[in-house]
Design an enzyme around this catalytic site. Structure first.
Site, PDB file in Angstrom:
ATOM      1  CG  ASP A 153     -60.097  -1.328  28.829  1.00 41.85           C
ATOM      2  OD1 ASP A 153     -59.097  -1.832  28.299  1.00 41.85           O
ATOM      3  OD2 ASP A 153     -61.067  -1.999  29.249  1.00 41.85           O
ATOM      4  CD  GLU A 159     -58.181  -1.782  24.389  1.00 41.07           C
ATOM      5  OE1 GLU A 159     -57.380  -2.731  24.434  1.00 41.07           O
ATOM      6  OE2 GLU A 159     -59.075  -1.624  25.234  1.00 41.07           O
TER       7      GLU A 159
END
Length: 655
Positions: free
Chosen positions: A326, A362
């Site tokens: 993330d 990401e």
């Protein structure tokens, strides 16, 4: 020097007990707190000995697996200078593997001098066995299925009540049957490590449903994995036996300790100056490149080691196939910005345990220079939001989108060929956990996040979505049919792209969140998948698309096309696309011709993928080779007419 001798934290079982270790450069002293088997009563508090490596150690005889413990750190309390030492705060071991209870937000966790022993989970001493080693089960160009464990299983009618909402439910035969039907190569689990609610949620009667707010980076959340590492390891093993890999979505960019008004639960209380990034000229101000209140200092040797050891733990003790990171640019950040060659990224990719694992970034955060799509080192796949938006905009009907669609279908070579790259590293998706569901994407022009308690201010405003004439829920059959048609077109486009593809659980059967595009705080029927309302026609479509993708090599190959040798782009007339076609504002039809191995027929064939985004039917013309016939997919019926319904995608092969 081996890894045991240089370990920076955790508990090492010995013949007579266990050695506890915790790192802190700035603490004056750290005490080990031991609790009874229930975790309610503190048995003793023992001072630890600090070594020259800033690791505080203590061997305790008689410690057994299942023992409960925590830490208290002594030192300066000067938040304006970055020091948050407060011995009234019970602290969770950053190397904890299991906890005896979940984190619960309480204002007292932020108050200096207020004892938090009654509020903080105890770490549990574990001695995890090794998992059976095997190579990752996600092939190049594979199919990743993203899911939130609780939302995915809570309403599954075939999963026993006692298993619903847990990792163990993923090993149930009914769940595996669904994954196999879809042709999933690997599931990607949204965070299952221990997290805490953001402080604004409890007063609103809401809870964090996604888990992107961790405290202990290795410890599994007892709500999702009540059986600890044993449950995770056994579930992974069962999925592996069915040929399905497991990827963990992990958060190494921030922790739930949040900003200066946040909680003191672990790293902040042990060594805030080292573990978090601060303004260089003001150590009391936390850098917030995440939007969550703090940013982990991933370039600090201790934090880097904690990250790598966490990844190793999940591979060695659970057999995890890979990881999705993330807000991954923070892993490559130093005080001078993001670096592709950062030591942390390099260490992850070259570690002997991790070097063959699947790594997915990401590639954006909200810090300076935070958008890094295409800039991660070889070895990382990357979520491709550019392709996501271009596919959405093409089907929404935006002007001049033919070239952008072709680029997305081809693996975004303009992005991933930088620095001499010859293969796509794209993870293509149309919808993910964050944002509209696939069905809501074609049902809402605007977000509807009122249930989140922030007056619809949260979530993205620009979603490149459309509503097919009516905003939101509607029972008009014509509108519903158009929406299903658009979902089918979006799914077909996704499965036709070159690169790894990702589908979020429930999008294959038309799930809705009623227009909520930021449902992180909706741990309820808004996000729980309604299996009994699943659209079986969409499920069947995804199964067919997945089978087709596995049948033809062109979809699993990741090298870039080399012009007309590998791919030809045609207009609906059958002529090769020229400049006027590419620059046509609303060109409705596009055909992609590629050569591919057909694993079913064991021969080379030519594939044609036809796109009609207009609201009218469209006739295509395809060139035919000598003694060849075009056949419609997924069936094999011969055809000489290529009549596409409005808003549709069709596949053909020549044999």
């Amino acid at each position: 020097m081996n890894r045991i001798e240089t370990r920076l934290g955790g508990v090492l079982m010995t013949d007579s007990g266990a050695e506890f270790a915790v790192w802190s450069e700035h603490a004056d002293r750290i005490d080990l707190c031991l609790f009874d088997s229930s975790g309610r009563s503190e048995i003793c508090r023992l001072p630890m000995t600090r070594g020259p490596d800033s690791v505080h150690r203590l061997h305790v005889d008689g410690i057994v697996e299942g023992s409960r413990y925590g830490y208290r750190a002594h030192g300066r309390y000067m938040p304006d200078r970055g020091y948050w030492f407060d011995p009234s705060k019970l602290l969770v071991d950053p190397y904890a593997k299991e906890l005896d209870r979940p984190f619960v937000h309480d204002p007292r966790l932020s108050v200096f001098g207020t004892d938090t022993q009654a509020l903080v989970p105890r770490a549990i001493v574990t001695n995890d066995p090794l998992a059976k080693p095997m190579r990752p089960l996600l092939p190049k160009g594979g199919f990743v299925y993203e899911l939130a464990v609780k939302a995915f299983t809570m309403l599954h009618p075939d999963v026993p009540q006692e298993l619903r909402g847990t990792v163990a439910a993923l090993a149930h035969p009914a769940v595996i049957a669904h994954l196999k039907k879809l042709g999933v190569d690997a599931i990607e689990l949204m965070p299952i490590v221990a997290w805490i609610d953001e402080r604004h949620l409890p007063p609103l009667g809401l809870t964090n449903a996604w888990g992107y707010n961790p405290i202990a980076l290795m410890a599994l959340d007892p709500r999702i994995v009540p059986g600890g590492m044993t449950e995770l390891r056994e579930t992974v093993h069962t999925l592996h036996e069915s040929g399905i890999g497991v990827i963990l979505d992990l958060v190494f960019n921030h922790t739930g300790e949040s900003d200066k008004l946040g909680t003191t639960l672990s790293l902040r209380g042990l060594d805030n100056p080292s573990c978090y990034r601060h303004l260089p000229d003001n150590p009391g101000i936390l850098v917030n490149d995440t939007g969550c209140g703090n940013t982990l200092a991933c370039d600090h040797p201790y934090v880097r080691r904690l990250i790598v050891d966490s990844l190793r733990h999940f591979v060695v003790h659970a057999g995890i196939d890979g990881f999705r990171f993330d807000l991954a640019p923070i892993l490559g950040r130093t005080a001078n910005g993001f670096h592709t060659t950062s030591r942390t990224l390099h260490t992850i990719l070259t570690d002997e345990v991790l070097e063959d694992r699947v790594m997915i970034a990401e590639p954006w955060d909200i810090g300076p220079g935070g958008y890094q799509l295409g800039n991660f080192p070889d070895g990382f796949l990357e979520w491709n939001d550019r392709a996501r938006d271009d596919i959405r905009r093409y089907w929404r009907g935006d002007s001049y989108m033919a070239g952008a669609l072709a680029t997305a279908l081809s693996g975004s070579s303009d992005i991933f060929s930088r620095c001499g790259g010859t293969e796509t590293r794209s993870v293509n998706f149309v919808a993910a956990h964050d944002g509209f569901t696939l069905f809501d994407l074609v049902s809402h022009s605007h977000k509807r996040n009122g249930r989140n308690g922030e007056h619809n201010r949260d979530g993205h405003d620009e979603n490149y979505s459309w509503n097919n004439g009516v905003e939101g829920e509607h029972d008009n059959r014509t509108v519903l049919a158009r929406r299903r048609q658009d979902v089918a077109a979006l799914l077909s486009t996704l499965f036709a792209t070159r690169g790894t593809i990702m589908l979020t659980a429930g999008d294959e059967f038309g799930r809705t969140q009623n227009g909520n595009n930021n449902a992180y705080c909706q741990d309820n029927d808004l996000t729980w998948l309604d299996w009994e309302a699943a659209d079986e026609h969409l499920i069947a479509l995804v199964a067919k698309l997945s089978a087709m993708r596995k049948r033809f090599s062109v979809f699993s190959e990741t090298r870039f096309f080399s012009g007309g040798k590998d791919v030809v782009w045609l207009s609906a007339s059958g002529s090769e696309m020229g400049v006027p076609d590419w620059e046509h504002a609303q060109g409705p039809g596009l055909a992609m011709l590629v050569h591919s191995a057909d694993y079913k027929l064991k021969t080379e064939v030519r594939l044609a993928i036809l796109f009609n985004r207009s609201t009218s039917a469209l006739d295509f013309h395809l060139p035919t080779g000598e003694n060849k016939h075009w056949r419609h997919l997924p069936g094999n019926r011969p055809t000489k007419q290529f009549h596409l319904r409005p808003r549709s995608v069709q596949f053909y092969f020549e044999h």
